[in-house]
Design an enzyme around this catalytic site. Structure first.
Site, mmCIF file in Angstrom:
data_model
loop_
_atom_site.group_PDB
_atom_site.id
_atom_site.type_symbol
_atom_site.label_atom_id
_atom_site.label_comp_id
_atom_site.label_asym_id
_atom_site.label_seq_id
_atom_site.Cartn_x
_atom_site.Cartn_y
_atom_site.Cartn_z
ATOM 1 N N SER A 87 1.110 -1.343 -0.240
ATOM 2 C CA SER A 87 0.132 0.081 -0.006
ATOM 3 C C SER A 87 1.150 0.932 0.401
ATOM 4 O O SER A 87 2.019 1.549 -0.930
ATOM 5 C CB SER A 87 -1.107 -0.017 0.915
ATOM 6 O OG SER A 87 -2.229 1.063 0.905
ATOM 7 N N LYS A 122 4.336 2.213 -1.823
ATOM 8 C CA LYS A 122 4.688 2.908 -3.245
ATOM 9 C C LYS A 122 6.083 3.419 -2.554
ATOM 10 O O LYS A 122 7.092 3.558 -2.998
ATOM 11 C CB LYS A 122 4.292 4.115 -2.922
ATOM 12 C CG LYS A 122 3.006 4.178 -3.088
ATOM 13 C CD LYS A 122 1.990 5.566 -2.771
ATOM 14 C CE LYS A 122 0.266 5.441 -2.163
ATOM 15 N NZ LYS A 122 -0.704 5.015 -2.923
ATOM 16 N N HIS A 160 -7.074 -6.230 0.979
ATOM 17 C CA HIS A 160 -6.020 -5.617 0.834
ATOM 18 C C HIS A 160 -4.761 -6.069 2.320
ATOM 19 O O HIS A 160 -4.879 -5.654 2.978
ATOM 20 C CB HIS A 160 -5.934 -4.106 1.056
ATOM 21 C CG HIS A 160 -5.125 -3.535 0.868
ATOM 22 N ND1 HIS A 160 -4.378 -2.853 -0.534
ATOM 23 C CD2 HIS A 160 -4.662 -1.648 1.406
ATOM 24 C CE1 HIS A 160 -3.442 -1.962 -0.577
ATOM 25 N NE2 HIS A 160 -3.732 -1.139 1.035
#
Length: 472
Positions: free
Chosen positions: A284, A288, A418
């Site tokens: 997540s 990045k 997720h």
């Protein structure tokens, strides 16, 4: 009898109540979410971003999160070393390669061509592309990432071990200021290879399974640069060293911290880590950051962003197009209001993405020819699944041009929460570990999607208007 009837009725109701609660790691809120908004016992519904809240282990609290711990001093241990001039982490720019931080007047609605220089002339060789990467590096810093400082004046490191856990104590000094941090390393059992253990630097511990024979360093990147919300700007160890007004974004600061970890490992042989076999990963927001670290730090052999979504392995232009098709995805205009992952300068461009002379396919191109494999989750529209597929396809042309297409992998599936790891992806992940960290001769041709983009459409010819050259 009344008591028995009451208990029977209660027994019938309780399962429904429990089932209405989201399970551990399950979604519990976010824009457009219509499912359960409470979590099972032992977990708390935690807002990760406006689009996604997740049931994470722990208990609810009304107190604000504690500030990051103060820098700790380095204690004496079995090994220590000091470098007055540590090796450069992030790649610099060559004096013979013309670079610029911006290109005034640039405009392109499609994805910019990675195979032309800033002046429009073609990239014709691998040596040319090395210069082109320096140009891309300068542009990404100039528009969205902020300035990455060069090597600090000194890095001092020591290593201690207790059982299977090692502690790498690091002190960095620059411009008369110092910071210290001490990441831990989980060390495999047995005798290390002659060159030391391969290592995964895992942002906040990571979320992927790591095979036996590979060490894991837990990197508390949020201590290096805080990421609570927009009030975190300029807070963290990095900014204690370089000042709260430093232009570096949180992700750039995290990448700088990864470089200092590698500096320390190179100077601390007692840690028995093979610094030629280092991977970086995160999920997540930390995915990045892992991608940014892999792009900026050339000593990383394998980069593994997981579900990094917008601002990671997706492209800004494509996420906007996905949003324009009616899908609730994170776009550049939204993400800059959410956190401090990008420099404040990026705010000047988020409403006119066509002026960016790069997009994130070119961020991924900075990793080439080193290895990159990323994983995305099509169950979450806000991760921009169409944008991810299009962006990695554009990046793949660079790996292909350099003759290393199998150094770049991608897999996009659904059916899991997720940052929860699906077992179906483990063979693909292990292939990259086996080849690039464990030196095994295995197939790493992994490039697949389930094409579940929620109705959004990817038309390659509309976005990629270049032919892939063969660079020699």
């Amino acid at each position: 009898m009344k008591s028995a009837a009451y208990l029977a009725a209660l027994a019938a109701v309780l399962p429904a109540y429990v089932n209405a609660q989201a399970q551990e790691w399950g979604q519990c809120g976010g824009i457009g979410w219509t499912g359960a908004t409470t979590c099972v016992s032992g977990t708390v519904c935690t807002v990760l971003n406006p689009y996604y809240s997740q049931c994470l282990p722990g208990t609810a609290t009304t107190a604000p999160p504690p500030p990051p711990p103060p820098p700790t001093s380095v204690s004496s241990s079995s090994s220590s070393s000091t470098s007055s001039a540590p090796p450069s982490g992030p790649s610099g720019t060559s004096p013979t390669c013309s670079v610029a931080s911006t290109i005034p007047g640039f405009s392109n609605a499609a994805l910019p061509n990675p195979f032309v220089f800033n002046d429009g002339s073609p990239v014709q060789s691998k040596a040319d592309f090395t210069c082109r990467q320096q140009q891309i590096l300068a542009l990404i810093q100039g528009y969205e990432a902020g300035a990455l400082p060069g090597p600090p004046q000194s890095v001092t490191a020591s290593f201690s071990k207790s059982g299977s856990t090692g502690t790498l104590s690091i002190t960095v000094t620059d411009n008369g200021k110092s910071i210290s941090f001490a990441p831990t390393i989980s060390i495999p059992s047995g005798t290390p290879p002659a060159n030391g253990w391969p290592l995964v630097i895992a942002f906040e511990g990571g979320s992927i399974p790591i095979p036996a024979g590979i060490a894991k360093l837990t990197y508390s990147n949020s201590d290096m640069a805080q990421q609570t919300d927009t009030s975190s700007r300029g807070k963290g160890l990095f900014y204690n060293l370089y000042g709260s007004g430093a232009t570096a974004s949180a992700m750039t600061a995290w990448a700088w911290g990864v470089s200092r970890i590698i500096d320390a490992l190179e100077k601390t042989p007692s840690a028995q880590i093979n610094t030629q076999r280092i991977a970086v990963t995160g999920c997540s927001r930390d995915g990045k950051g892992a991608l940014m670290a892999g792009a900026l730090e050339p000593r990383i052999a394998l980069t593994i962003p997981q579900e990094s979504g917008s601002g990671g392995d997706t492209c800004w232009r494509l996420s906007k197009a996905e949003s324009d098709q009616g899908h609730q995805v994170q776009t550049a205009t939204e993400i800059v209001t959410e956190n401090v992952w990008f420099s404040t300068n990026f705010n000047n461009y988020v409403n006119n993405l066509n002026v960016l002379p790069y997009d994130h396919h070119m961020l991924m191109a900075l990793v080439a020819p080193r290895a990159l494999v990323s994983f995305e989750n099509t169950d979450y529209t806000w991760l921009s699944p169409m944008s991810a597929w299009g962006c990695v396809n554009a990046a793949h042309t660079v790996f292909s041009a350099l003759g290393v297409a199998d150094h770049h992998g991608f897999a996009q599936v659904g059916g899991h929460a997720h940052c929860a790891w699906p077992d179906s992806l483990t063979p693909s992940l292990n292939a990259f570990f086996n080849r690039f960290l464990l030196d095994q001769n295995v197939d790493t041709n992994v490039f697949t999607t389930n094409n579940q983009f929620g109705g959004a459409t990817w038309t390659q010819s509309s976005w990629i208007n270049w032919s892939t050259p063969t660079l020699s």
